[in-house]
Every structure is written in structure tokens, then in C-alpha cells.
Design an enzyme around this catalytic site. Structure first.
Site, PDB file in Angstrom:
ATOM      1  N   ARG A   1       2.616  -8.917   4.100  1.00 44.31           N
ATOM      2  CA  ARG A   1       1.670  -8.383   3.091  1.00 44.31           C
ATOM      3  C   ARG A   1       2.495  -7.810   1.951  1.00 44.31           C
TER       4      ARG A   1
ATOM      5  N   ALA B   1     -27.918   7.315   3.042  1.00 45.89           N
ATOM      6  CA  ALA B   1     -28.352   6.031   3.601  1.00 45.89           C
ATOM      7  C   ALA B   1     -27.625   5.738   4.911  1.00 45.89           C
TER       8      ALA B   1
ATOM      9  N   GLU C   1       0.811  -1.234   0.000  1.00 47.73           N
ATOM     10  CA  GLU C   1       0.000   0.000   0.000  1.00 47.73           C
ATOM     11  C   GLU C   1       0.842   1.282   0.000  1.00 47.73           C
TER      12      GLU C   1
ATOM     13  N   HIS D   1      -1.559   3.926  -1.745  1.00 45.36           N
ATOM     14  CA  HIS D   1      -2.616   4.898  -1.454  1.00 45.36           C
ATOM     15  C   HIS D   1      -2.635   6.037  -2.478  1.00 45.36           C
TER      16      HIS D   1
ATOM     17  N   GLN E   1     -18.301   4.794   2.737  1.00 46.49           N
ATOM     18  CA  GLN E   1     -18.859   6.015   3.330  1.00 46.49           C
ATOM     19  C   GLN E   1     -18.647   6.151   4.837  1.00 46.49           C
TER      20      GLN E   1
ATOM     21  N   TYR F   1       3.496   1.968   1.987  1.00 41.53           N
ATOM     22  CA  TYR F   1       4.118   2.325   3.271  1.00 41.53           C
ATOM     23  C   TYR F   1       5.631   2.041   3.216  1.00 41.53           C
TER      24      TYR F   1
HETATM   25  P1  FAD Z   1     -36.541   7.017   1.545  1.00 44.35           P
HETATM   26  O1  FAD Z   1     -35.501   6.113   1.041  1.00 44.35           O
HETATM   27  O2  FAD Z   1     -36.959   8.133   0.686  1.00 44.35           O
HETATM   28  O3  FAD Z   1     -37.813   6.151   1.932  1.00 44.35           O
HETATM   29  C1  FAD Z   1     -39.034   6.718   2.311  1.00 44.35           C
HETATM   30  C2  FAD Z   1     -40.148   5.729   2.040  1.00 44.35           C
HETATM   31  O4  FAD Z   1     -41.335   6.193   2.634  1.00 44.35           O
HETATM   32  C3  FAD Z   1     -40.444   5.536   0.573  1.00 44.35           C
HETATM   33  O5  FAD Z   1     -40.344   4.165   0.234  1.00 44.35           O
HETATM   34  C4  FAD Z   1     -41.873   6.066   0.410  1.00 44.35           C
HETATM   35  O6  FAD Z   1     -42.607   5.326  -0.551  1.00 44.35           O
HETATM   36  C5  FAD Z   1     -42.424   5.867   1.796  1.00 44.35           C
HETATM   37  N1  FAD Z   1     -43.560   6.754   2.147  1.00 44.35           N
HETATM   38  C6  FAD Z   1     -43.577   8.106   2.151  1.00 44.35           C
HETATM   39  N2  FAD Z   1     -44.777   8.562   2.574  1.00 44.35           N
HETATM   40  C7  FAD Z   1     -45.533   7.474   2.839  1.00 44.35           C
HETATM   41  C8  FAD Z   1     -46.867   7.267   3.322  1.00 44.35           C
HETATM   42  N3  FAD Z   1     -47.655   8.282   3.647  1.00 44.35           N
HETATM   43  N4  FAD Z   1     -47.307   6.011   3.457  1.00 44.35           N
HETATM   44  C9  FAD Z   1     -46.523   4.943   3.160  1.00 44.35           C
HETATM   45  N5  FAD Z   1     -45.253   5.079   2.715  1.00 44.35           N
HETATM   46  C10 FAD Z   1     -44.770   6.312   2.566  1.00 44.35           C
HETATM   47  N6  FAD Z   1     -27.113   7.420  -0.106  1.00 44.35           N
HETATM   48  C11 FAD Z   1     -25.941   6.934   0.277  1.00 44.35           C
HETATM   49  O7  FAD Z   1     -25.674   6.879   1.469  1.00 44.35           O
HETATM   50  N7  FAD Z   1     -25.041   6.473  -0.619  1.00 44.35           N
HETATM   51  C12 FAD Z   1     -25.280   6.492  -1.932  1.00 44.35           C
HETATM   52  O8  FAD Z   1     -24.430   6.065  -2.708  1.00 44.35           O
HETATM   53  C13 FAD Z   1     -26.508   7.007  -2.370  1.00 44.35           C
HETATM   54  N8  FAD Z   1     -26.774   7.081  -3.688  1.00 44.35           N
HETATM   55  C14 FAD Z   1     -27.967   7.580  -4.080  1.00 44.35           C
HETATM   56  C15 FAD Z   1     -28.240   7.660  -5.436  1.00 44.35           C
HETATM   57  C16 FAD Z   1     -29.444   8.148  -5.865  1.00 44.35           C
HETATM   58  C17 FAD Z   1     -29.694   8.249  -7.335  1.00 44.35           C
HETATM   59  C18 FAD Z   1     -30.429   8.548  -4.932  1.00 44.35           C
HETATM   60  C19 FAD Z   1     -31.757   9.057  -5.388  1.00 44.35           C
HETATM   61  C20 FAD Z   1     -30.160   8.498  -3.585  1.00 44.35           C
HETATM   62  C21 FAD Z   1     -28.929   8.027  -3.152  1.00 44.35           C
HETATM   63  N9  FAD Z   1     -28.605   7.972  -1.813  1.00 44.35           N
HETATM   64  C22 FAD Z   1     -27.414   7.477  -1.413  1.00 44.35           C
HETATM   65  C23 FAD Z   1     -29.498   8.563  -0.804  1.00 44.35           C
HETATM   66  C24 FAD Z   1     -30.293   7.518  -0.033  1.00 44.35           C
HETATM   67  O9  FAD Z   1     -30.927   6.636  -0.901  1.00 44.35           O
HETATM   68  C25 FAD Z   1     -31.306   8.237   0.836  1.00 44.35           C
HETATM   69  O10 FAD Z   1     -30.637   9.140   1.671  1.00 44.35           O
HETATM   70  C26 FAD Z   1     -32.096   7.276   1.701  1.00 44.35           C
HETATM   71  O11 FAD Z   1     -32.804   6.370   0.924  1.00 44.35           O
HETATM   72  C27 FAD Z   1     -33.078   8.030   2.610  1.00 44.35           C
HETATM   73  O12 FAD Z   1     -33.690   7.079   3.420  1.00 44.35           O
HETATM   74  P2  FAD Z   1     -35.118   7.286   4.082  1.00 44.35           P
HETATM   75  O13 FAD Z   1     -35.492   5.947   4.627  1.00 44.35           O
HETATM   76  O14 FAD Z   1     -35.075   8.431   4.998  1.00 44.35           O
HETATM   77  O15 FAD Z   1     -36.100   7.698   2.910  1.00 44.35           O
HETATM   78  P1  NAP Z   2     -26.925  17.575  -2.201  1.00 38.71           P
HETATM   79  O1  NAP Z   2     -25.680  16.792  -2.208  1.00 38.71           O
HETATM   80  O2  NAP Z   2     -27.237  18.394  -1.027  1.00 38.71           O
HETATM   81  O3  NAP Z   2     -26.912  18.472  -3.520  1.00 38.71           O
HETATM   82  C1  NAP Z   2     -27.980  19.292  -3.888  1.00 38.71           C
HETATM   83  C2  NAP Z   2     -27.555  20.195  -5.030  1.00 38.71           C
HETATM   84  O4  NAP Z   2     -28.597  21.067  -5.319  1.00 38.71           O
HETATM   85  C3  NAP Z   2     -26.356  21.031  -4.732  1.00 38.71           C
HETATM   86  O5  NAP Z   2     -25.513  21.065  -5.880  1.00 38.71           O
HETATM   87  C4  NAP Z   2     -26.937  22.419  -4.442  1.00 38.71           C
HETATM   88  O6  NAP Z   2     -25.870  23.219  -4.714  1.00 38.71           O
HETATM   89  C5  NAP Z   2     -28.180  22.427  -5.308  1.00 38.71           C
HETATM   90  N1  NAP Z   2     -29.289  23.227  -4.773  1.00 38.71           N
HETATM   91  C6  NAP Z   2     -29.744  23.266  -3.497  1.00 38.71           C
HETATM   92  N2  NAP Z   2     -30.820  24.084  -3.391  1.00 38.71           N
HETATM   93  C7  NAP Z   2     -31.042  24.575  -4.629  1.00 38.71           C
HETATM   94  C8  NAP Z   2     -32.018  25.478  -5.167  1.00 38.71           C
HETATM   95  N3  NAP Z   2     -32.967  26.022  -4.409  1.00 38.71           N
HETATM   96  N4  NAP Z   2     -31.941  25.765  -6.470  1.00 38.71           N
HETATM   97  C9  NAP Z   2     -31.001  25.240  -7.251  1.00 38.71           C
HETATM   98  N5  NAP Z   2     -30.061  24.387  -6.795  1.00 38.71           N
HETATM   99  C10 NAP Z   2     -30.082  24.044  -5.502  1.00 38.71           C
HETATM  100  O7  NAP Z   2     -28.146  16.623  -2.376  1.00 38.71           O
HETATM  101  P2  NAP Z   2     -28.464  15.512  -3.447  1.00 38.71           P
HETATM  102  O8  NAP Z   2     -27.550  15.543  -4.603  1.00 38.71           O
HETATM  103  O9  NAP Z   2     -29.919  15.693  -3.685  1.00 38.71           O
HETATM  104  O10 NAP Z   2     -28.222  14.206  -2.644  1.00 38.71           O
HETATM  105  C11 NAP Z   2     -29.076  13.862  -1.559  1.00 38.71           C
HETATM  106  C12 NAP Z   2     -28.342  13.077  -0.551  1.00 38.71           C
HETATM  107  O11 NAP Z   2     -28.058  11.790  -1.051  1.00 38.71           O
HETATM  108  C13 NAP Z   2     -27.041  13.766  -0.237  1.00 38.71           C
HETATM  109  O12 NAP Z   2     -26.987  14.050   1.144  1.00 38.71           O
HETATM  110  C14 NAP Z   2     -26.006  12.810  -0.634  1.00 38.71           C
HETATM  111  O13 NAP Z   2     -24.993  12.699   0.358  1.00 38.71           O
HETATM  112  C15 NAP Z   2     -26.737  11.475  -0.781  1.00 38.71           C
HETATM  113  N6  NAP Z   2     -26.084  10.784  -1.871  1.00 38.71           N
HETATM  114  C16 NAP Z   2     -24.881  10.257  -1.627  1.00 38.71           C
HETATM  115  C17 NAP Z   2     -24.195   9.678  -2.642  1.00 38.71           C
HETATM  116  C18 NAP Z   2     -22.852   9.071  -2.394  1.00 38.71           C
HETATM  117  O14 NAP Z   2     -22.261   8.549  -3.301  1.00 38.71           O
HETATM  118  N7  NAP Z   2     -22.336   9.104  -1.199  1.00 38.71           N
HETATM  119  C19 NAP Z   2     -24.714   9.652  -3.909  1.00 38.71           C
HETATM  120  C20 NAP Z   2     -25.958  10.211  -4.137  1.00 38.71           C
HETATM  121  C21 NAP Z   2     -26.623  10.801  -3.106  1.00 38.71           C
HETATM  122  P3  NAP Z   2     -25.857  24.718  -5.250  1.00 38.71           P
HETATM  123  O15 NAP Z   2     -26.753  25.420  -4.293  1.00 38.71           O
HETATM  124  O16 NAP Z   2     -24.444  25.139  -5.189  1.00 38.71           O
HETATM  125  O17 NAP Z   2     -26.338  24.694  -6.658  1.00 38.71           O
HETATM  126 FE1  SF4 Z   3     -17.422   0.408   4.617  1.00 34.69          FE
HETATM  127 FE2  SF4 Z   3     -19.715  -0.591   5.492  1.00 34.69          FE
HETATM  128 FE3  SF4 Z   3     -19.641   0.682   3.145  1.00 34.69          FE
HETATM  129 FE4  SF4 Z   3     -18.533  -1.748   3.462  1.00 34.69          FE
HETATM  130  S1  SF4 Z   3     -20.707  -1.217   3.604  1.00 34.69           S
HETATM  131  S2  SF4 Z   3     -17.610  -0.003   2.454  1.00 34.69           S
HETATM  132  S3  SF4 Z   3     -17.751  -1.585   5.526  1.00 34.69           S
HETATM  133  S4  SF4 Z   3     -19.238   1.573   5.152  1.00 34.69           S
END
Ligand code: FAD
Ligand code: NAP
Ligand code: SF4
Length: 684
Positions: free
Chosen positions: A218, A670, A168, A256, A343, A170
Site C-alpha cells: 500500500r 440515525a 497513512e 492520519h 459515525q 505509519y
Molecule cells: P424521524 O426521522 O423523526 O421520523 C419520524 C417519522 O414519524 C416522521 O416521518 C413523521 O412524519 C412520522 N410520524 C410522527 N407521528 C406520526 C403519526 N401520528 N402518524 C404517522 N406518522 C407519524 N443523524 C445522523 O446520524 N447523522 C447525521 O448526519 C444527521 N444529520 C442530520 C441533519 C439534520 C439537519 C437533521 C434534522 C437531523 C440529522 N440527523 C442525523 C438526525 C437523524 O435524522 C434523526 O436522528 C433520525 O431521523 C431519527 O429517526 P426516527 O426514525 O426516530 O425519527
Molecule cells: P444536540 O446535539 O443535543 O444539540 C442541541 C443543542 O441545543 C445544544 O447546543 C444544547 O446545548 C442546546 N440546548 C438544549 N436545550 C436547550 C434549551 N432548553 N435552551 C436552549 N438551548 C438548548 O441536538 P441537535 O443538534 O438537535 O441534534 C439532534 C441529533 O441529531 C443529535 O443527537 C445529533 O447527534 C444528530 N445529528 C448528528 C449529526 C452528525 O453529523 N453526526 C448532524 C446533525 C444531527 P446548550 O445547552 O449548551 O446550549
Molecule cells: Fe461507516 Fe457505515 Fe457510515 Fe459507511 S455508512 S461511513 S461504513 S458507518
């Protein structure tokens, strides 16, 4: 223990004098809790849980043999008997849990994050702001003696062996490669002289500890940096390390500072086992394979098909301490699989925060996040089956509560179902498979396909209500935002809304980047299905990132192949100034930026959105008004809390708990959703 399903994985293995009960080694991980006041107790609890879960041998996080070799200013050093005695807390806990444990001896060399850093030559690492001091010949000899002393102290501390960290990038690796070793004395120059430091360390450690103590080395099999080692040198070194007294070789892939992803989710499963196979055929001691091995089936296949004798898994033991036990019991479907997101583990460590796990927030917090049987069992409704609701429902049911989980969707998963559509994120499917098996195993009543109202909750007779209803996409107030060619990320990613040849993405957060990857992916891209275990996926990945499986050049690097033609031109914008993507994951953001660059995606920061028109977006960039032409505009402009149900419960006077996006939309991911769900589940 049944070995029928995994005959290779579950068979015993001799490593020197040690008898391993199976072929699964838990690899070294620095958790960032080692240096805390109660660090030893926390580490002991962490390791003991993994030993009880069936890991045949655990390797600790890196321990420096002397002060100059520390990773950080407060990094752990093993240089006195007093320090060795403290480690007994850890070794006793592991032995009491029926496990074995080896101490990893790691000298950081030029990667040390402190001012005492040393190296073979005074060459600054591209990932460090500090220039190391060159070790004198006497200091090189002293460092070898320090490794031998640390190994002896590890023996005194009750460890069953040591792993000498030679990869890695080191210190030992720095001596091995011409990139970092430009010495002209007996420790540099020819391969034999560059190898001498590593070989002498192994020889002196063996002398010091005797035969009844395991030594693992390693070995950096692929440096993945320019001026790294050549294949012939790696094979020759492997033989010399064996002759010097090592009992086993571990696999090291990439420094790294390498610009090739080695463990992120972009890397197909098992993508580097070919080189372990090659090295294992050159020696007679066992060799362990590693990197992106996250299921027992894949591990079994590797052991059956290659010359590797064991597998070393690190992050999968954060995700599930009982990985081996569940595989042995024929319950592999119950394993909480590591999705290689980095993450909560590596991203935390590199930000100075204690490591944990996105899918298992108890990792590293075993003593504080305890899931104990409920004192009084209750009827609990959880609304929303995204990661927050799923983790909460499962934890509550594990504790004996009677849980009903609702979702308006016809499937569980919430936004994870959308995340799974993104190239490189298919591993999220494992998380949903895990939750599905846990809901059934713990008797959660799941009611899908119905929108929950305040009335249905009040009539349900629940003692507690948990709202995990997530978020809704933000629609910025902008002239023209309702034009038909403006789409939300949901309609593109979830509903398959058509996108033209020229797309503009507004918002460069996590979802903006993911949408750009989605829109520019073509069928030939390696990251389409990163959970693929096919040789083709590995071949495409190696080709895309410039790794030569024929290993014809130093470091095994070659020119990356140009990607297949991208299906459309994508431009991504953000309002804030600064580099778009700066807030992406510490250890993975660079991968996404590199991928988008390869696909010709243009990124602009500091953009003022003026209006959306038929022909595109009118915006001000660098003080100049421009029309950015596009036939589709995708809104990735953040999210807002979904408060619909909360508001109607407020009106009805019903109390509830909020988790995940329903609690706070800002900085939601998530990781936080699962953590909050588990914490509430453990507390109610
Ligand atoms: P949600 O996942 O939004 O779940 C809410 C649920 O509540 C839904 O299934 C909805 O149908 C249900 N619901 C709402 N209202 C009602 C109601 N009245 N009755 C019954 N059901 C209802 N996060 C990461 O950490 N790593 C990533 O790499 C990552 N990549 C992402 C990529 C994309 C394209 C997107 C869109 C998101 C990504 N995220 C990622 C973000 C992550 O998916 C969300 O932060 C996470 O799913 C939020 O979890 P939650 O349980 O709060 O809400
Ligand atoms: P985000 O990371 O907070 O980005 C939102 C974007 O929207 C920013 O670029 C912001 O920047 C812009 N924005 C905010 N308010 C706005 C407004 N009123 N008008 C126009 N632009 C606006 O959120 P997200 O992309 O929706 O992701 C949601 C969550 O999912 C995040 O917290 C992220 O960590 C998670 N997620 C994680 C991964 C991962 O790989 N770890 C991948 C996908 C999602 P500007 O204001 O500068 O334009
Ligand atoms: Fe690290 Fe857990 Fe994501 Fe695996 S699932 S890469 S152990 S945070």
C-alpha cells in the site's frame, strides 16, 4: 454470474500467483473486536459473510510484525507459530466461503498508542501525546526481519498473501518522508536512502514466502502533509517496489495527521482516482484505486477510464457484505450504500469502541444480531417511516411478518429528508433509495400521507404496534421566542423559510452546525453535492482544501483557494462552556469546524440567553450583557420526544414498542434509530 452490466468490475484478475474472481478487493479495516476474547470467531464470521458476498480478496485489519509496531497496547501481533495457528479460524472460514484473504502487516511507528513506540526519528506526531524513540540501525534491520517473519507466519496461518502497509503515515511511510525521517545514516537523507526500508521489506518478504504468495504494497501516493514525498519520488518508489517483488500496489491517500478530508462524506466520490491512474501508468503490476468509491457503477467507470486494475472498498463492505453479489445479479439498487458518515465505523474505533455501521448495525455483530425467520408470523403496524421505522419494518418483513408502515408525510425518510438538504449530506438519498427497494422487495404495505390515531390502530387488528414517531424541535422558554423573525430549524431547512443577511443560530449541536453550513453555502462550494461524480466537483474540492492535482510541491499540498463569498454572516451560540462542536463526530468534527471557520462563522460558548428582541438576542457573554444584532434567529436547541400517539394509546390501554426518537430524544441520531429498529425487528 452476469458480467453484462459491469464487464470490467466482474472480470478476473491475476495478482501474482493469485487468481481473483473479480476486481473488487475488500480493504483493510480495524474493527476493534480483534482483541476481544471471542475476537477470532467474530472476525471469522465477519469476513466469511463478505467472502460469501463476492469480495474477490479480503485484506485483514492491521497486524503488527512485532510488539513495538502495535497500534494499541493490546493490539494484535503476529510473531509466533502459536499466534499463526490461531489465525486459522479466520482463514479457514474465508476459504470455506469461497474467498481469498491477505493479512495486512502494519507497523504503527510513531502512531502507536503505547509507551514502546518507535520511529525513524524521535519526532512526535501532532495527533499523538507520545514521543517515539528513534530506532537504531540494528533495530531497523531487525524490524525488516520481523516483517519477513510475520509474512512467513501469515503463510503458515493459511493466508493467501500479505499487504504491507506503506501509507497513512505509519512506520514505513515515516521512513519515506523527510517530515518524519531526519536520519543521517543509510536509512535517511536522499530519497534512495529513505526508500530503502520499504524496498528491503518487500525484497525480504518475497525471499521468505516464495513465488506462490501474493504481496501487495500500500503506497502513499499523496501524503497530504508538509514535507511529504514528491511525485517523482512516489513514482520511483512504485517502480522499486515492483522490482523488489510486489504483485500489486494499493492506493494510500493522506496521513492520519493530514488536515485534508480523504474519506468523509465531504469528499466527492472517486476524488482521488487521478493519482492512482498516474502511478498505475508508471508500473506493470496491477494497481488498485480506493477512497470514496461506493457504487458498482462508479467502480466500473474507474476501471474503464483509468489505468487502475482493481478497486479496493472498505466501508462499503461494512454497509453491505453482498455488494459484489448484488452487482453481479443486476440488483445494484438493493445495495445498502456506505454514506461515508464515519459515525459507527471510524468514530467508534477512534473512541475505543467496536466498529459497526450506521446503515447496517449487523456489521461486526454477525454472531449476535441474527435475523432469523419468525417462529410465529404476526400482523404488525409500524408508525413512522423515519430511519427507525424503516429499519424495523424491513427487518420484520424479512423474517416473514406481515407489516404495515404508516407515515403522515407523503414520503418515507422522516428527518433524513431534512439531513439530505445539508451540503455534504446528499449521500443520505442512497439510504432512502435502499429502504424503498427493501420495502417493496419484502412486501411491506406502505401507507403514507395519513396521521395515525389510536383509534385507527385499535381497529386495524394488529398483533403488535411499533411507534417510531420521532421527535419535535424544542422551543426554549425565552422572552420574545414567538417574534416572527424567530424560526425553527425545520422551517428553515424543510420549508425554506427566508433568512436574512445576519443570522444567529441558538444551539451548537449537530443540527446547529448543519444549519450553519446550509446558511453559509454558496453555489460554488464543493460540498454542495458530495455524491457527485463529476470532475468539476473533484476539482472544486481539491481547490477548496489545498490539494494540487499537478503535484508540484511535497505532499501535493498547495494554498487552499478562498471560498466564494458567503451569502450571510452567521453566528452560532451555545449555553454550555467549552468549545462549540466538541461533541461532533470524532473523525469529522474537525472538518465541520474548519469549514465554518473558512466561511467566517463566529462561535460562542458559555452564553446566557436573556431575551429575543426585534433587533436580535440580548445575551450575557463573559459576564457582560450584549445585544447580538440579527435579522433572523434560528432555533437549533435540541429536540423532544413526540409522545402524542403514545399518550393516546396509553389512554386506550393499547401496548406498543418504542424505537428511535419516540423512545428517547436525547443523543438521538440515525445510527441509534436504525440500530434500535433492526434490533426490535429481529426480536419480535
Ligand atoms: P424521524 O426521522 O423523526 O421520523 C419520524 C417519522 O414519524 C416522521 O416521518 C413523521 O412524519 C412520522 N410520524 C410522527 N407521528 C406520526 C403519526 N401520528 N402518524 C404517522 N406518522 C407519524 N443523524 C445522523 O446520524 N447523522 C447525521 O448526519 C444527521 N444529520 C442530520 C441533519 C439534520 C439537519 C437533521 C434534522 C437531523 C440529522 N440527523 C442525523 C438526525 C437523524 O435524522 C434523526 O436522528 C433520525 O431521523 C431519527 O429517526 P426516527 O426514525 O426516530 O425519527
Ligand atoms: P444536540 O446535539 O443535543 O444539540 C442541541 C443543542 O441545543 C445544544 O447546543 C444544547 O446545548 C442546546 N440546548 C438544549 N436545550 C436547550 C434549551 N432548553 N435552551 C436552549 N438551548 C438548548 O441536538 P441537535 O443538534 O438537535 O441534534 C439532534 C441529533 O441529531 C443529535 O443527537 C445529533 O447527534 C444528530 N445529528 C448528528 C449529526 C452528525 O453529523 N453526526 C448532524 C446533525 C444531527 P446548550 O445547552 O449548551 O446550549
Ligand atoms: Fe461507516 Fe457505515 Fe457510515 Fe459507511 S455508512 S461511513 S461504513 S458507518
Amino acid at each position: 454470474m452476469s458480467t453484462a452490466m459491469y464487464p470490467h468490475l466482474l472480470s478476473p484478475l491475476k495478482v501474482g500467483a493469485l487468481q481473483l474472481k473479480n476486481r473488487v478487493i475488500m480493504g483493510s479495516m480495524h474493527l476493534g473486536v480483534e482483541e476481544q476474547a471471542d475476537g477470532l470467531q467474530r472476525m471469522a464470521a465477519f469476513y466469511a459473510e463478505r467472502a460469501a458476498g463476492g469480495a474477490a480478496l479480503i485484506i485483514t485489519g492491521g497486524i503488527a510484525p512485532n510488539s513495538a509496531g502495535r497500534l494499541t497496547a493490546d493490539g494484535t501481533v503476529l510473531d509466533t507459530e502459536a499466534a499463526a495457528h490461531q489465525h486459522r479460524t479466520i482463514t479457514t472460514a474465508v476459504h470455506n466461503a469461497g474467498g481469498l484473504i491477505a493479512a495486512q502487516l502494519l507497523h504503527a511507528g510513531r502512531y502507536g498508542a503505547h509507551t514502546e513506540l518507535v520511529a525513524p526519528s524521535a519526532i512526535q506526531a501532532p495527533i499523538s501525546p507520545l514521543t517515539p524513540r528513534q530506532l537504531s540501525a540494528n533495530e531497523v534491520a531487525d524490524t525488516i526481519a520481523d516483517f519477513a517473519r510475520a509474512a512467513k507466519l501469515a503463510q503458515l496461518a493459511g493466508y493467501d498473501g500479505v499487504e504491507i502497509m506503506g501509507s497513512e503515515g505509519y512506520l514505513i511511510n515515516q521512513f519515506l518522508a523527510p517530515r518524519t525521517n531526519q536520519r543521517t545514516d543509510e536509512w535517511g537523507g536522499s530519497a534512495a536512502k529513505r526508500h530503502r526500508f520499504a524496498v528491503e521489506i518487500v525484497r525480504r518478504v518475497r525471499e521468505e514466502v516464495g513465488d506462490n504468495f501474493a504481496i501487495i504494497f500500500r503506497l502513499s501516493m499523496l501524503d497530504l502533509v508538509a514535507d511529504g514525498s514528491e511525485l517523482a519520488e512516489v513514482l520511483e518508489l512504485a517502480r522499486k517496489i515492483e522490482a523488489a517483488g510486489a504483485d500489486m500496489l494499493g492506493t494510500g491517500i493522506g496521513w492520519h495527521e493530514s488536515r485534508v478530508p480523504t474519506i468523509a462524506t465531504t469528499v466527492p466520490r472517486g476524488a482521488f482516482t487521478w493519482i492512482t491512474d498516474r502511478v498505475a501508468r508508471a508500473v506493470t503490476i496491477p494497481v488498485s484505486a480506493t477512497n470514496r468509491i461506493n457504487t458498482p457503477d462508479l467502480a466500473e467507470k474507474i476501471l474503464a477510464d483509468t489505468a487502475a486494475s482493481a478497486v479496493t472498498l472498505a466501508r462499503p463492505f461494512l454497509a453491505d457484505p453482498q455488494f459484489v453479489q448484488k452487482a453481479s445479479a443486476g440488483r445494484a439498487q438493493h445495495i445498502n450504500t456506505c454514506i461515508a458518515c464515519n459515525q459507527a465505523c471510524l468514530d467508534h474505533v477512534f473512541s475505543g469502541k467496536p466498529a459497526s455501521c450506521l446503515v447496517n448495525p449487523r456489521a461486526g455483530r454477525e454472531t449476535e444480531l441474527v435475523i432469523a425467520p419468525a417462529v410465529k408470523t404476526k400482523q404488525i403496524a409500524v408508525v413512522g417511516a423515519g430511519p427507525a421505522g424503516l429499519s424495523c419494518a424491513v427487518t420484520l418483513a424479512q423474517r416473514g411478518h406481515s407489516v404495515t408502515l404508516f407515515d403522515s408525510d407523503t414520503k418515507i425518510g422522516g428527518q433524513l429528508n431534512i439531513a439530505m438538504q445539508i451540503p455534504g449530506k446528499t449521500e443520505f438519498a442512497e439510504t432512502l433509495r435502499y429502504f424503498k427497494t427493501q420495502l417493496a422487495a419484502h412486501g411491506v404495505t406502505v401507507k403514507l400521507g395519513r396521521e395515525v390515531s389510536a383509534a385507527s390502530l385499535t381497529q386495524g387488528g394488529f398483533d403488535e404496534v411499533v411507534l417510531a414517531t420521532g421527535v419535535t424541535p424544542r422551543r426554549p422558554e425565552l422572552p420574545g421566542v414567538d417574534l416572527p423573525h424567530v424560526k425553527s430549524y425545520l422551517s428553515v431547512l424543510r420549508d425554506g423559510a427566508p433568512v436574512g443577511r445576519r443570522a444567529l443560530i441558538l444551539g451548537a449541536g449537530g443540527i446547529g452546525f448543519d444549519t450553519a453550513l446550509f446558511l453559509t453555502a454558496s453555489d460554488g462550494d464543493s460540498d454542495h453535492d458530495s455524491s457527485s461524480e463529476s470532475p468539476e466537483a473533484t476539482a472544486t474540492f481539491l481547490r477548496d482544501w489545498g490539494v494540487d492535482p499537478e503535484y508540484r510541491a511535497q505532499g501535493a499540498l498547495t494554498r487552499p483557494a478562498s471560498r466564494s463569498a458567503v451569502p450571510r454572516q452567521v453566528t452560532m451560540l451555545q449555553r454550555s462552556s467549552g468549545k462549540p462542536g466538541a461533541r461532533l463526530g470524532k473523525t469529522t468534527g474537525w472538518i465541520h469546524r474548519a469549514e465554518l471557520q473558512q466561511r467566517g462563522v463566529q462561535l460562542f460558548g458559555g452564553v446566557e440567553y436573556l431575551a429575543i428582541e426585534e433587533a436580535g438576542l440580548r445575551a450575557r457573554i463573559d459576564g457582560k450583557e450584549r445585544l447580538l444584532e440579527a435579522d433572523t434567529i434560528v432555533l437549533c436547541t435540541g429536540q423532544e420526544t413526540n409522545r402524542l400517539l403514545a399518550d393516546s394509546l396509553d389512554a386506550a390501554g393499547v401496548k406498543y414498542h418504542l424505537i428511535g426518537g419516540a423512545h428517547t430524544a436525547s443523543e438521538l441520531d440515525a445510527k441509534r434509530a436504525i440500530r434500535q429498529g433492526t434490533e426490535l425487528g429481529a426480536a419480535l
